[in-house]
Scaffold this motif. Sequence first.
Motif, PDB file in Angstrom:
ATOM      1  N   ALA A  16       1.461   5.441   3.422  1.00 35.51           N
ATOM      2  CA  ALA A  16       2.399   4.519   4.045  1.00 35.51           C
ATOM      3  C   ALA A  16       3.521   5.332   4.681  1.00 35.51           C
ATOM      4  CB  ALA A  16       2.967   3.555   3.006  1.00 35.51           C
TER       5      ALA A  16
ATOM      6  N   ARG B  45      -6.343   0.487   3.630  1.00 37.72           N
ATOM      7  CA  ARG B  45      -5.119  -0.111   3.096  1.00 37.72           C
ATOM      8  C   ARG B  45      -5.390  -1.431   2.388  1.00 37.72           C
ATOM      9  NH1 ARG B  45      -0.602   2.459   5.680  1.00 37.72           N
ATOM     10  NH2 ARG B  45      -1.381   4.056   7.098  1.00 37.72           N
ATOM     11  N   SER B  46      -6.641  -1.845   2.294  1.00 40.34           N
ATOM     12  CA  SER B  46      -7.000  -3.081   1.599  1.00 40.34           C
ATOM     13  C   SER B  46      -8.474  -3.011   1.194  1.00 40.34           C
ATOM     14  CB  SER B  46      -6.756  -4.292   2.501  1.00 40.34           C
ATOM     15  OG  SER B  46      -7.590  -4.206   3.656  1.00 40.34           O
TER      16      SER B  46
ATOM     17  N   PHE C  35       0.843  -1.196   0.000  1.00 41.04           N
ATOM     18  CA  PHE C  35       0.000   0.000   0.000  1.00 41.04           C
ATOM     19  C   PHE C  35       0.880   1.249   0.000  1.00 41.04           C
ATOM     20  CE2 PHE C  35      -3.395   2.829   0.952  1.00 41.04           C
ATOM     21  CZ  PHE C  35      -2.896   3.729   1.869  1.00 41.04           C
TER      22      PHE C  35
END
Length: 121
Positions: free
Chosen positions: A60, A105-106, A46
């Motif tokens: 990040a 992040r996902s 990410f």
Amino acid sequence: VQLQASGGGLVQARGSLRLSCLASGRALRSYAVAWFRQAPGQEREFVSAVSRDGGFKIYADSVKGRFTINQDNAENTVYLEMNSLKIEDTATYHCAARTTALPGRSGYNYWGQGTQVTVSS
């Protein structure tokens, strides 16, 4: 929605690049959008993401202070401004979208093809 990433290239360390993620099919303001990257032999990582309204952004730790994500609804494009590039930023960068207001992040459902960024010494 279809996503198309562009803007990659070869750049020297400490240089800059701007990546673009152009959306078609639906307005990009309907999605939270993220950038990920993957270097050869490594897992996808990410990089950054922006909320649907463009007001909330996450990064990040490895790129915080160097990269900036911006959303341009008029252009239906999300940009990733990359400054002070390092050799370890070398990777294929992908943009992705998900139908939530806030980024994460996902959990992204829509992916564009990648654009290669190579940072040389």
